[in-house]
Design an enzyme around this catalytic site. Structure first.
Site: not given
Ligand code: ATR
Length: 274
Positions: A66, A129, A216
């Site tokens: 994307k 985020a 989502m």
């Molecule tokens: P995407 O494009 O799908 O949003 P990303 O940019 O890697 O993927 O973001 C993943 C999000 O899920 C982030 O907000 C991540 O938190 P961090 O910024 O602290 O890494 C969150 N996330 C992923 N695994 C998680 C978990 N087990 N518990 C809480 N938050 C999680």
């Protein structure tokens, strides 16, 4: 020959987009073909240009391309500029490649039209985020919630996002533990935690009376976030299947200028999930 459309991703085998768009085309009598294309990881731009060079009219873009699509687009819609990512590409009458992002509209339309909900005047909490959240924030803010809080495991990322959207409305940021003692009318889970069957460490009692919760993600089983929400007494829990179909419908509209009927498509996908 029919107009050619496709979805590009890696992996792509699981994609429901071909089935969704083919149904939309049948419904609306549009003469088009739509297929899934596995793009190599390191050459999105070349492959997208090859698709359009061969006469392709429009391309949906999914994980992990994307951002590449955002960079490739010669003209970005306002909402795509804000989203920082593109899920819909099309060739314009001027032969330029236009980039749009329909994810935010997909989410909001699912909540508003399919569930009859509202975001206006609600205390909204968004979890996560990353790119998925960035993609929908502007459209959420356009609904004029009473407040918008972004909570994330890495607080600095939530704060950066909040600052980035601060010109649209007041947006706050915090970590999960700092949510304790606060109440929200709508919680939207945009973390990737559900993908691994994880739940962000949310304090109890942050749902206001009758609060709605939206994950989502979606799957055959209830997501862990939605199970948590139900156990916390949520008034309604929703998953991302409707968002998937609504973002597709908005892409279809961008390309063909007709709006498909999403309800039967959502119902049929739901039935197939089992
Ligand atoms: P995407 O494009 O799908 O949003 P990303 O940019 O890697 O993927 O973001 C993943 C999000 O899920 C982030 O907000 C991540 O938190 P961090 O910024 O602290 O890494 C969150 N996330 C992923 N695994 C998680 C978990 N087990 N518990 C809480 N938050 C999680």
């Amino acid at each position: 020959m029919s107009d050619q459309y496709a979805v590009a991703g890696n992996p792509i085998g699981h994609s429901k987009s071909p089935a969704i768009h083919t149904t939309f085309a049948e419904q609306t009598g549009q003469d088009l073909s739509y297929e899934a294309k596995l793009f190599e990881l390191d050459s999105f731009s070349e492959q997208a240009h090859a698709f359009f060079g061969a006469g392709g009219k429009g391309l949906n873009v999914t994980v992990p391309f994307k951002l590449d699509a955002w960079q490739l687009a010669e003209v970005l819609s306002k909402r795509a500029q804000r989203a920082g990512s593109v899920n819909t590409l099309m060739v314009g009458k001027d032969d330029k490649i236009y980039g749009d992002n329909t994810d935010g509209v997909g989410l909001v339309r699912d909540i508003l039209q399919n569930y009859g909900g509202t975001l206006a005047k609600k205390r909204v909490l968004v979890l996560g985020a990353g790119g998925a959240v960035r993609g929908v924030l502007a459209i959420i803010l356009a609904e004029k919630p009473k407040s918008l809080m972004i909570a994330n495991r890495t607080v600095a990322k939530a704060q950066t996002l909040a600052d980035e959207f601060a010109d649209l409305a007041k947006v706050s940021a915090c970590g999960f533990e700092a949510l304790a003692g606060q109440k929200f009318d709508l919680i939207i889970n945009g973390t990737a935690a559900s993908l691994q069957g994880d739940l962000p460490p949310l304090p109890d009692e942050i749902l206001a009376e009758g609060a709605w919760c939206y994950d989502m993600m979606y799957g055959a089983e209830e997501t862990v976030f939605n199970r948590w929400a139900r156990q916390q007494g949520a008034g309604k829990t929703m998953d991302g299947l409707g968002m998937l179909v609504e973002q597709a419908a908005e892409s279809f509209f961008m390309w063909r200028h007709v709006r498909p009927d999403t309800a039967p498509v959502i119902a049929s996908l739901r039935a197939q999930l089992g």
